[in-house]
Design a protein around this motif. Structure first.
Motif, PDB file in Angstrom:
ATOM      1  N   GLU A  87     -14.466  34.930  61.849  1.00  0.00           N
ATOM      2  CA  GLU A  87     -15.865  35.198  60.831  1.00  0.00           C
ATOM      3  C   GLU A  87     -16.664  34.669  61.415  1.00  0.00           C
TER       4      GLU A  87
ATOM      5  N   ASP B  84     -18.093  51.788  60.968  1.00  0.00           N
ATOM      6  CA  ASP B  84     -18.136  53.237  59.753  1.00  0.00           C
ATOM      7  C   ASP B  84     -18.524  54.105  60.138  1.00  0.00           C
TER       8      ASP B  84
ATOM      9  N   ASN C 212     -19.790  42.607  63.618  1.00  0.00           N
ATOM     10  CA  ASN C 212     -18.713  43.322  63.488  1.00  0.00           C
ATOM     11  C   ASN C 212     -18.207  44.382  64.661  1.00  0.00           C
ATOM     12  N   GLN C 213     -17.083  44.278  65.197  1.00  0.00           N
ATOM     13  CA  GLN C 213     -16.157  45.141  66.321  1.00  0.00           C
ATOM     14  C   GLN C 213     -16.668  46.453  65.199  1.00  0.00           C
ATOM     15  N   GLU C 214     -15.652  46.228  64.316  1.00  0.00           N
ATOM     16  CA  GLU C 214     -15.381  47.866  63.563  1.00  0.00           C
ATOM     17  C   GLU C 214     -17.275  48.428  62.902  1.00  0.00           C
TER      18      GLU C 214
ATOM     19  N   ASP D 245     -17.431  36.537  64.276  1.00  0.00           N
ATOM     20  CA  ASP D 245     -18.087  38.709  63.855  1.00  0.00           C
ATOM     21  C   ASP D 245     -19.186  37.895  63.850  1.00  0.00           C
ATOM     22  N   TYR D 246     -19.789  36.948  62.980  1.00  0.00           N
ATOM     23  CA  TYR D 246     -21.176  36.465  62.772  1.00  0.00           C
ATOM     24  C   TYR D 246     -22.254  36.697  64.309  1.00  0.00           C
TER      25      TYR D 246
END
Length: 131
Positions: free
Chosen positions: A98, A110, A106-108, A101-102
């Motif tokens: 977390e 969509d 976010n590495q994903e 990612d902060y």
């Protein structure tokens, strides 16, 4: 310097593409436990494979101890920089993932969301180059 720079970016809502090791940096900032074996495996895979003995014996090897001392020094410098800008005392509320990612975003991706908002110029959605 790096810790201050990254923390300043985070304070302004700018994610930084900083590929620092999850366990060695982000999990330690959150005060999650990480073993010597995990640190060595994550940071220096070659040394990890060449190490002799069990994971508990590895902590006694002088070369491993020197490597870990260097890693600790680098981590301390980064953490000092971060703590001069952000309250690191609150990081324990997060997991290492977390927190990473902060800081880094976010590495994903969509893909479905991307498809709904993209505007094509000179192409259509079903063109071969788009697919």
């Amino acid at each position: 310097f790096l810790g201050k720079l990254v923390s300043s970016a985070v304070r302004h809502g700018i994610p930084v593409d900083l590929d620092l090791p999850l366990g060695t940096v982000w999990r330690r900032l959150c005060e999650e436990k990480i073993s010597t074996f995990e640190i060595l495996e994550e940071v220096d895979l070659i040394a990890h494979r060449q190490s002799k003995g069990s994971p508990t014996d590895m902590g006694q090897d002088p070369s491993v101890l020197k490597f870990l001392a260097t890693q600790q020094h680098l981590f301390n410098a980064f953490a000092d920089g971060v703590s001069s800008v952000l309250p690191v005392e609150l990081f324990s509320m997060f997991t290492g993932v977390e927190l990473r990612d902060y800081f880094c975003g976010n590495q994903e991706i969509d893909v479905e969301l991307l498809r709904t908002v993209v505007e094509y110029e000179g192409y259509k959605e079903h063109d071969k180059v788009i697919q």
